[in-house]
Design an enzyme around this catalytic site. Structure first.
Site, PDB file in Angstrom:
ATOM      1  N   ASP A 185       0.710  67.699  50.906  1.00  0.00           N
ATOM      2  CA  ASP A 185      -0.427  67.803  49.988  1.00  0.00           C
ATOM      3  C   ASP A 185      -0.113  68.904  48.978  1.00  0.00           C
ATOM      4  O   ASP A 185       0.376  69.982  49.356  1.00  0.00           O
ATOM      5  CB  ASP A 185      -1.698  68.134  50.787  1.00  0.00           C
ATOM      6  CG  ASP A 185      -2.946  68.079  49.940  1.00  0.00           C
ATOM      7  OD1 ASP A 185      -3.557  67.002  49.875  1.00  0.00           O
ATOM      8  OD2 ASP A 185      -3.307  69.120  49.332  1.00  0.00           O
ATOM      9  N   GLU A 228      -4.019  64.010  45.760  1.00  0.00           N
ATOM     10  CA  GLU A 228      -2.730  64.716  45.761  1.00  0.00           C
ATOM     11  C   GLU A 228      -2.067  64.687  47.135  1.00  0.00           C
ATOM     12  O   GLU A 228      -1.230  65.523  47.454  1.00  0.00           O
ATOM     13  CB  GLU A 228      -2.924  66.157  45.294  1.00  0.00           C
ATOM     14  CG  GLU A 228      -3.832  67.007  46.166  1.00  0.00           C
ATOM     15  CD  GLU A 228      -5.292  66.979  45.720  1.00  0.00           C
ATOM     16  OE1 GLU A 228      -6.015  67.950  46.036  1.00  0.00           O
ATOM     17  OE2 GLU A 228      -5.709  65.999  45.058  1.00  0.00           O
TER      18      GLU A 228
END
Length: 308
Positions: A185, A228
């Protein structure tokens, strides 16, 4: 010749003329060829319009391009049974080598007036149908690809990752092969969107994806799960190998610089790695859950790091 014989001869001539007229009126190729010599005994007007007059040539010399011998795909063997008798109708589809058109061919053995067996073929042009089938197939492939692809990055999306991943996991469990998952992430990605705008954020996601792909292997399954968050499924990869690969990706992202409106934007990521032992069984859901927990440990440990 007797009057009766003359009458019968005239009747046969009339019948032949009528049949020829009918066959020449068809919008399809009709031809008759000797099954041994391949000599063309009848070639209707449609055939002559498409391939020219037979002029004593054999079927493969007229109908096909560049043939020096009878065609390897000749259907004669399919038209006769083990007793040398006609076996019935054989229907097949073929792209003609002379003109590139597709035909549905109906082949059958019949007896010629002189008693020999000959092949009669009726070939109907189905090129338009074939092109439509091809277009439909290509449209289906594109639709399936679109359904499995992340629009922004071009990576696998969540749907594709789980579909392909579950298949690979099942195979791994069956064969007792190791398998690993990397979850990562991006760090402080919200700050990039706030400082530079969402378009800049999209460029960063694209650049990050490209940088990560360069560190991966051909068989690795890489996906953007959303926002993301990214995942990599690593077939035939043990835990140590997965950690090493995660570290390569982390380094590649750390060194990556995105240029947007003359601004240099850098972004790191936090990683979690999970694996199964060779003889154990697992599910993709379990591997992702474990890797996700380690990812958040990496976040809590200062980010831009790998926890395995």
């Amino acid at each position: 010749m007797s009057e009766h014989e003359t009458s019968e001869h005239d009747s046969n001539e009339a019948n032949y003329s009528a049949i020829t007229t009918i066959l020449n009126s068809l919008d399809a190729l009709v031809y008759v060829a000797d099954i041994d010599t391949h000599e063309l005994l009848f070639f209707n007007d449609y055939g002559q319009t498409q391939w020219g007059a037979p002029e004593g040539r054999r079927c493969w010399e007229v109908l096909q391009k560049g043939q020096q011998n009878p065609c390897e795909f000749c259907t004669n063997p399919k038209l006769v049974n083990e007793h040398g008798e006609p076996s019935g109708v054989y229907v097949w589809e073929f792209q003609n080598t002379h003109n590139g058109s597709w035909y549905q061919c109906r082949d059958q053995l019949i007896k010629w007036p002189d008693g020999r067996l000959v092949r009669i073929e009726i070939a109907t042009d189905i090129t338009e149908r074939k092109l439509m089938e091809q277009e439909l197939h290509e449209a289906k492939v594109l639709a399936e690809k679109a359904a499995d692809t992340d629009v922004l990055t071009g990576l696998n999306n969540r749907r594709s990752f789980f579909k392909r991943g579950n298949e690979i996991i099942s195979d791994s469990n069956l064969r007792h092969h190791p398998i690993s998952v990397i979850m990562f992430d991006l760090d402080y990605f919200k700050q990039i969107n706030d400082d530079f705008g969402h378009d800049a954020g999209d460029e960063v996601l694209i650049d990050i994806s490209h940088a990560a792909v360069k560190a991966l292997r051909q068989d690795d399954i890489f996906a953007r799960l959303g926002g993301e968050e990214f995942a990599v499924l690593l077939p035939n990869t043990n835990h140590l190998q997965a950690i090493e690969l995660a570290e390569l990706i982390r380094k590649a992202l750390d060194e990556n610089i995105t240029i947007y409106n003359n601004e240099k934007i850098s972004c790191t990521a936090s990683f979690g790695v999970s694996s199964k032992l060779d003889l154990s069984k697992t599910s993709l859901k379990e591997l992702i859950s474990e890797a996700d927990k380690k990812l958040y440990r990496a976040k809590n440990n200062g980010r831009n790091t790998v926890i395995g």
